[in-house]
Design an enzyme around this catalytic site. Structure first.
Site, PDB file in Angstrom:
ATOM      1  N   ASN A 145       0.801  -1.229   0.000  1.00 18.04           N
ATOM      2  CA  ASN A 145       0.000   0.000   0.000  1.00 18.04           C
ATOM      3  C   ASN A 145       0.830   1.272   0.000  1.00 18.04           C
ATOM      4  OD1 ASN A 145      -2.849   1.133   0.687  1.00 18.04           O
ATOM      5  ND2 ASN A 145      -1.525   2.061   2.222  1.00 18.04           N
ATOM      6  N   TYR A 180       5.646  10.142  -9.403  1.00 17.06           N
ATOM      7  CA  TYR A 180       4.565   9.302  -8.881  1.00 17.06           C
ATOM      8  C   TYR A 180       3.942   8.471 -10.006  1.00 17.06           C
ATOM      9  CZ  TYR A 180       0.188   8.337  -6.327  1.00 17.06           C
ATOM     10  OH  TYR A 180      -0.880   7.745  -5.711  1.00 17.06           O
TER      11      TYR A 180
HETATM   12  N1  LIG Z   1      -5.494   9.227  -1.847  1.00 19.63           N
HETATM   13  C1  LIG Z   1      -5.608   9.123  -3.152  1.00 19.63           C
HETATM   14  O1  LIG Z   1      -6.298   9.919  -3.821  1.00 19.63           O
HETATM   15  C2  LIG Z   1      -4.918   7.996  -3.882  1.00 19.63           C
HETATM   16  C3  LIG Z   1      -5.223   7.817  -5.224  1.00 19.63           C
HETATM   17  C4  LIG Z   1      -4.597   6.803  -5.930  1.00 19.63           C
HETATM   18  C5  LIG Z   1      -3.690   5.985  -5.288  1.00 19.63           C
HETATM   19  N2  LIG Z   1      -3.405   6.170  -3.983  1.00 19.63           N
HETATM   20  C6  LIG Z   1      -2.420   5.283  -3.382  1.00 19.63           C
HETATM   21  O2  LIG Z   1      -3.002   4.577  -2.297  1.00 19.63           O
HETATM   22  C7  LIG Z   1      -2.025   4.325  -1.301  1.00 19.63           C
HETATM   23  C8  LIG Z   1      -2.494   4.884   0.023  1.00 19.63           C
HETATM   24  O3  LIG Z   1      -2.811   6.246  -0.138  1.00 19.63           O
HETATM   25  P1  LIG Z   1      -3.357   7.142   1.062  1.00 19.63           P
HETATM   26  O4  LIG Z   1      -3.980   8.335   0.434  1.00 19.63           O
HETATM   27  O5  LIG Z   1      -4.158   6.315   1.993  1.00 19.63           O
HETATM   28  O6  LIG Z   1      -1.951   7.608   1.681  1.00 19.63           O
HETATM   29  P2  LIG Z   1      -1.272   7.653   3.142  1.00 19.63           P
HETATM   30  O7  LIG Z   1      -0.058   8.489   2.937  1.00 19.63           O
HETATM   31  O8  LIG Z   1      -2.254   8.096   4.187  1.00 19.63           O
HETATM   32  O9  LIG Z   1      -0.881   6.151   3.441  1.00 19.63           O
HETATM   33  C9  LIG Z   1       0.355   5.605   3.127  1.00 19.63           C
HETATM   34  C10 LIG Z   1       1.010   5.073   4.387  1.00 19.63           C
HETATM   35  O10 LIG Z   1       2.252   4.494   3.997  1.00 19.63           O
HETATM   36  C11 LIG Z   1       3.239   4.877   4.930  1.00 19.63           C
HETATM   37  N3  LIG Z   1       4.546   4.819   4.290  1.00 19.63           N
HETATM   38  C12 LIG Z   1       4.985   5.574   3.246  1.00 19.63           C
HETATM   39  N4  LIG Z   1       6.236   5.218   2.931  1.00 19.63           N
HETATM   40  C13 LIG Z   1       6.605   4.216   3.774  1.00 19.63           C
HETATM   41  C14 LIG Z   1       7.772   3.435   3.937  1.00 19.63           C
HETATM   42  N5  LIG Z   1       8.847   3.625   3.165  1.00 19.63           N
HETATM   43  N6  LIG Z   1       7.796   2.484   4.881  1.00 19.63           N
HETATM   44  C15 LIG Z   1       6.717   2.285   5.694  1.00 19.63           C
HETATM   45  N7  LIG Z   1       5.577   3.006   5.593  1.00 19.63           N
HETATM   46  C16 LIG Z   1       5.520   3.958   4.644  1.00 19.63           C
HETATM   47  C17 LIG Z   1       2.858   6.271   5.373  1.00 19.63           C
HETATM   48  O11 LIG Z   1       3.441   6.602   6.634  1.00 19.63           O
HETATM   49  C18 LIG Z   1       1.331   6.185   5.404  1.00 19.63           C
HETATM   50  O12 LIG Z   1       0.850   5.808   6.681  1.00 19.63           O
HETATM   51  C19 LIG Z   1      -0.723   4.955  -1.814  1.00 19.63           C
HETATM   52  O13 LIG Z   1       0.036   3.985  -2.483  1.00 19.63           O
HETATM   53  C20 LIG Z   1      -1.229   5.993  -2.781  1.00 19.63           C
HETATM   54  O14 LIG Z   1      -0.264   6.305  -3.747  1.00 19.63           O
HETATM   55  C21 LIG Z   1      -4.001   7.163  -3.268  1.00 19.63           C
END
Ligand SMILES: NC(=O)c1ccc[n+]([C@@H]2O[C@H](COP(=O)([O-])OP(=O)(O)OC[C@H]3O[C@@H](n4cnc5c(N)ncnc54)[C@H](O)[C@@H]3O)[C@@H](O)[C@H]2O)c1
Length: 269
Positions: free
Chosen positions: A99, A165
């Site tokens: 994730n 990204y």
């Molecule tokens: N929010 C959106 O609109 C959206 C859209 C498309 C895709 N995504 C993808 O969905 C996923 C989750 O998104 P979200 O909005 O819930 O983001 P978020 O940033 O709240 O969640 C990501 C989590 O990953 C953790 N993290 C990041 N790098 C890390 C590492 N190297 N080691 C350990 N933990 C790490 C962060 O601390 C965070 O808690 C991501 O991959 C994001 O790219 C999000």
């Protein structure tokens, strides 16, 4: 009897990125809670100790099984330790939910090469490290599921440059397909969930800045108007897709992308 075999009873799920960038429901947090509601033991893994612990507490408050593991999944030594601790606690991993995702906005000329590398390391290279940890025992046991989380930015240009990204999320899709092909005969499935514009706490820090709006609420409304369904997705919309792909309800599905986007990908086709 359930109409669909969605149960994850007696399965252990490793959620890489189970915390949240801010208060509220991130995708990793909603997915962790959903897996637990389906009966899984959930390893909530994040480099942010407090937010991972919050996810674990939410699961336990509902009577589910979860444990927090803190570390950076993009670091080789760290990921070996995290998986060792997770296995020690809950046994072999049945489902890897990849994730983690980071990225700064910007195009070719305003992307620092260090930021480009960081996005690649966290979004793509960490899947190599995690897959190397889980695949040997999945092969041995003849079963396993990998669910990766990409983005519509990995499929389309979505209105503003988000180069590092987008490129890394595109790579993640192909990486997932490659796992699927190589391990289909070993009882292991790998699929990618492709979220669209999702209303998670992280957007306050990142994408909302792309809208010239006075407040975060105005930016959120502008983002919602882009979507054919006229709303952003919720973390639950994405979590439910992940849970389906992780479960036996998706037993014959591998190497595919499940787009969860309220129709926005079609708009930019
Ligand atoms: N929010 C959106 O609109 C959206 C859209 C498309 C895709 N995504 C993808 O969905 C996923 C989750 O998104 P979200 O909005 O819930 O983001 P978020 O940033 O709240 O969640 C990501 C989590 O990953 C953790 N993290 C990041 N790098 C890390 C590492 N190297 N080691 C350990 N933990 C790490 C962060 O601390 C965070 O808690 C991501 O991959 C994001 O790219 C999000």
């Amino acid at each position: 009897m359930n109409a669909l075999p969605l149960s994850l009873a007696d399965r252990t799920v490793f959620v890489a990125g189970g915390g949240s960038a801010g208060p509220g429901w991130s995708i990793g947090r909603a997915a962790s809670v959903t897996y637990a509601r389906l009966g899984a033991r959930v390893c909530v893994v994040d480099r942010d100790a407090a937010s991972a612990a919050e996810t674990t507490a939410l699961i336990r408050a509902e009577g589910g099984a979860a444990e927090t593991f803190v570390g950076d999944v993009a670091e080789e030594a760290e990921i070996a330790r995290l998986f060792a601790e997770a296995r020690e606690h809950f046994g072999p991993i049945d489902v890897l939910h990849h994730n983690v995702g980071i990225g700064k906005t910007g195009g070719v000329l305003d992307t620092d090469v260090r930021d480009f590398d960081a996005a690649h390391n966290v979004n793509v290279r960490s899947l190599l490290l995690a897959s190397q940890q889980v695949l040997p025992s999945m092969v041995e046991r003849g079963r396993g599921a990998i669910v990766t989380v990409s983005s519509v930015a990995g499929l389309r240009y979505i209105g503003y440059p988000h180069l590092s990204y987008s490129v890394s999320k595109a790579a993640l899709i192909q990486f997932t397909r490659m796992i699927a092909q190589q391990y289909a005969g070993s009882g292991i499935r790998a699929n990618c969930v492709v979220p669209g514009l999702i209303d998670t706490p992280r957007i306050a820090h990142t994408v909302a800045k792309q809208f010239s709006a006075d407040s975060l609420d105005d930016a959120r409304a502008a983002r919602a108007r882009q979507v054919p369904m006229q709303r952003m997705g919720t973390a639950w919309d994405v979590a439910h897709a992940c849970a389906f792909l992780a479960s036996d309800a998706a037993a014959y599905i591998t190497g595919t992308e499940l787009v969860v986007d309220g129709g926005i990908t079609g708009k930019y086709a």
